[in-house]
Design an enzyme around this catalytic site. Sequence first.
Site, PDB file in Angstrom:
ATOM      1  N   LYS A  53       0.823  -1.201   0.000  1.00 52.42           N
ATOM      2  CA  LYS A  53       0.000   0.000   0.000  1.00 52.42           C
ATOM      3  C   LYS A  53       0.864   1.260   0.000  1.00 52.42           C
ATOM      4  CE  LYS A  53      -0.690   1.782   3.588  1.00 52.42           C
ATOM      5  NZ  LYS A  53      -0.088   3.064   3.260  1.00 52.42           N
ATOM      6  N   GLN A  97      -5.917  -1.704  10.317  1.00 52.02           N
ATOM      7  CA  GLN A  97      -5.551  -3.067   9.900  1.00 52.02           C
ATOM      8  C   GLN A  97      -6.131  -4.098  10.869  1.00 52.02           C
ATOM      9  OE1 GLN A  97      -3.991  -2.801   6.432  1.00 52.02           O
ATOM     10  NE2 GLN A  97      -3.382  -4.665   7.451  1.00 52.02           N
ATOM     11  N   ASP A 120     -12.219   1.463   4.116  1.00 54.15           N
ATOM     12  CA  ASP A 120     -12.420   0.011   4.161  1.00 54.15           C
ATOM     13  C   ASP A 120     -13.907  -0.355   4.059  1.00 54.15           C
ATOM     14  OD1 ASP A 120     -10.458  -1.910   4.188  1.00 54.15           O
ATOM     15  OD2 ASP A 120     -10.073  -1.773   6.335  1.00 54.15           O
TER      16      ASP A 120
HETATM   17  N1  LIG Z   1      -8.745  -3.343   7.679  1.00 55.88           N
HETATM   18  C1  LIG Z   1      -8.163  -4.229   6.869  1.00 55.88           C
HETATM   19  N2  LIG Z   1      -8.468  -4.228   5.549  1.00 55.88           N
HETATM   20  C2  LIG Z   1      -7.907  -5.141   4.708  1.00 55.88           C
HETATM   21  O1  LIG Z   1      -8.233  -5.136   3.497  1.00 55.88           O
HETATM   22  C3  LIG Z   1      -6.981  -6.085   5.228  1.00 55.88           C
HETATM   23  C4  LIG Z   1      -6.682  -6.013   6.599  1.00 55.88           C
HETATM   24  N3  LIG Z   1      -7.289  -5.091   7.396  1.00 55.88           N
HETATM   25  N4  LIG Z   1      -5.796  -6.866   7.150  1.00 55.88           N
HETATM   26  C5  LIG Z   1      -5.019  -7.767   6.333  1.00 55.88           C
HETATM   27  C6  LIG Z   1      -5.811  -8.233   5.121  1.00 55.88           C
HETATM   28  C7  LIG Z   1      -4.912  -8.853   4.071  1.00 55.88           C
HETATM   29  N5  LIG Z   1      -4.918  -7.935   2.980  1.00 55.88           N
HETATM   30  C8  LIG Z   1      -4.042  -7.972   1.885  1.00 55.88           C
HETATM   31  C9  LIG Z   1      -3.007  -8.880   1.833  1.00 55.88           C
HETATM   32  C10 LIG Z   1      -2.118  -8.892   0.771  1.00 55.88           C
HETATM   33  C11 LIG Z   1      -2.263  -7.978  -0.257  1.00 55.88           C
HETATM   34  C12 LIG Z   1      -1.316  -7.961  -1.413  1.00 55.88           C
HETATM   35  O2  LIG Z   1      -0.937  -6.902  -1.890  1.00 55.88           O
HETATM   36  N6  LIG Z   1      -0.904  -9.140  -1.919  1.00 55.88           N
HETATM   37  C13 LIG Z   1      -0.033  -9.247  -3.087  1.00 55.88           C
HETATM   38  C14 LIG Z   1       1.403  -9.384  -2.733  1.00 55.88           C
HETATM   39  C15 LIG Z   1       1.823 -10.607  -2.001  1.00 55.88           C
HETATM   40  C16 LIG Z   1       3.345 -10.647  -1.819  1.00 55.88           C
HETATM   41  O3  LIG Z   1       3.948  -9.611  -1.538  1.00 55.88           O
HETATM   42  O4  LIG Z   1       3.904 -11.727  -2.009  1.00 55.88           O
HETATM   43  C17 LIG Z   1      -0.521 -10.384  -3.951  1.00 55.88           C
HETATM   44  O5  LIG Z   1      -0.063 -10.460  -5.081  1.00 55.88           O
HETATM   45  O6  LIG Z   1      -1.362 -11.186  -3.485  1.00 55.88           O
HETATM   46  C18 LIG Z   1      -3.293  -7.072  -0.220  1.00 55.88           C
HETATM   47  C19 LIG Z   1      -4.171  -7.069   0.839  1.00 55.88           C
HETATM   48  C20 LIG Z   1      -5.867  -6.879   3.172  1.00 55.88           C
HETATM   49  N7  LIG Z   1      -6.395  -7.063   4.462  1.00 55.88           N
END
Ligand SMILES: Nc1nc(=O)c2c([nH]1)NC[C@@H]1CN(c3ccc(C(=O)N[C@@H](CCC(=O)O)C(=O)O)cc3)CN21
Length: 291
Positions: A53, A97, A120
Site C-alpha cells: 500500500k 488493519q 475500508d
Molecule cells: N482493515 C483491513 N483491511 C484489509 O483489506 C486487510 C486487513 N485489514 N488486514 C489484512 C488483510 C490482508 N490484505 C491484503 C493482503 C495482501 C495484499 C497484497 O498486496 N498481496 C499481493 C502481494 C503478495 C506478496 O507480496 O507476495 C498479492 O499479489 O497477493 C493485499 C491485501 C488486506 N487485508
Amino acid sequence: MANVLDGKALAQKIRTQLQQEIQSLQVKVGRPPGLAVLMVGENPASAVYVRNKERACEQVGIVSFGSHFPANISQAELTEVIHSLNNNPTVDGILLQLPLPPHLNAIPLLYEISPDKDVDGLHPANMGRLVRGEAGLRSCTPAGVMQLLREYNIEVAGKDAVVVGASILVGKPMALMLLEAESTVSIAHIKTRDLAKLTCDAEILVVAAGYPKLITPQMVKPGAVVVDVGINRITDYEGRSVIVGDVDFAGVEPLVDYISPVPGGVGPMTVAMLLQNTLWSYKQRVQYSLQ
Ligand SMILES: Nc1nc(=O)c2c([nH]1)NC[C@@H]1CN(c3ccc(C(=O)N[C@@H](CCC(=O)O)C(=O)O)cc3)CN21
Ligand SMILES: NC(=O)c1ccc[n+]([C@@H]2O[C@H](COP(=O)([O-])OP(=O)(O)OC[C@H]3O[C@@H](n4cnc5c(N)ncnc54)[C@H](OP(=O)(O)O)[C@@H]3O)[C@@H](O)[C@H]2O)c1
Ligand SMILES: [Mg+2]
C-alpha cells in the site's frame, strides 16, 4: 488450461489512471489526497498489505500517514488516534488493519472512524449503503474481485455464485456485491455441513477462508470461475516462507475456465481499490474548492 485473472496487471492499469487524475486534481485543490493506515502489533498478512500500500500510494501521489503501534496500545489511546485523524483536514482515508491483538475490540473502534473517511467500508453506515445498493465507500477486496470479473467480461447475472467465508471484511460484502450483480449467491462458513457439495455447484466460486488448499480439485465444477482471496504465509518444502491462497492452484487450474493466482490476483486489486476509495473520499471532501 484456465485463463489466469491477472490482478497485478489490472491493478497497474488502475494505478496509472488514478495517478493522472490525482495529478490534475491536486493542482486545483492545493493538496494531495491523504491516507492513514493504523497497524497494531505484528501480523504477516497485514505487513504485506501495508508494504504494498505504501509503495502504491507513492506511485499515484497519495500521501500515506502510516502508523505502527506497539501491540500493548490501549483501546482508549487508539480511539484518541482515530479522533485526531477524523479531525485532520489533510487525511481523506483511515484504515485500521485487522485483526487486532486480542485485548483490543475492533467493532467499537470501527464505529469511531468517520464514515466519510472509512476507506475500508466497515462502518455500519457504509455497510448499510452497500446492503441498500447505494453508492458509498465499499470494502476494497470484494470491490476488487468485481472489477476483475468485469475486466475479463465474465457474466455474473443469473450465475450460481458461492462465497466461502463470511467475514465483514470480505465474505459478507462479497456476497452482497455478487447479489447486486444479479447472481444467485450462497455463503459457506465454518458450520457449513457439506462444503464440497456447495462448491461443486458453483459457476463462480470466491474463496476467503484463510486456509491453504481448502479447495481441492474434487470441490470445483469443471468450467467454473475461481477467485482465490486467501493470503496464507506457509513454509514450503524447501523451508522458505511463501504466500499461498486457499485454493490448490496446481490441481484446480486445469479444470476451470478462469482462476486468480496468489500472489498476483486479488491482493493487488485490494490495494488498487483502497487508492480508488481514498480518491473518491478526497473528491467528496474537496468538491467546494473545485467549483
Ligand atoms: N482493515 C483491513 N483491511 C484489509 O483489506 C486487510 C486487513 N485489514 N488486514 C489484512 C488483510 C490482508 N490484505 C491484503 C493482503 C495482501 C495484499 C497484497 O498486496 N498481496 C499481493 C502481494 C503478495 C506478496 O507480496 O507476495 C498479492 O499479489 O497477493 C493485499 C491485501 C488486506 N487485508
Ligand atoms: N487478497 C486480499 O486482498 C485479502 C484481503 C483480506 C483478507 N485476505 C485473506 O483472506 C482470508 C480470509 O480473510 P478474512 O478477513 O475474511 O478472514 P476471517 O475473518 O478469519 O474469516 C474467515 C471466514 O472463513 C470461514 N471459514 C474458515 N475456515 C473455513 C472452512 N474450513 N470452511 C468454511 N468456511 C471457513 C470463517 O467461518 P466462521 O466465521 O464461521 O468461523 C469466516 O467466516 C485470509 O487468508 C486473509 O489473509 C486477503
Ligand atoms: Mg492475490
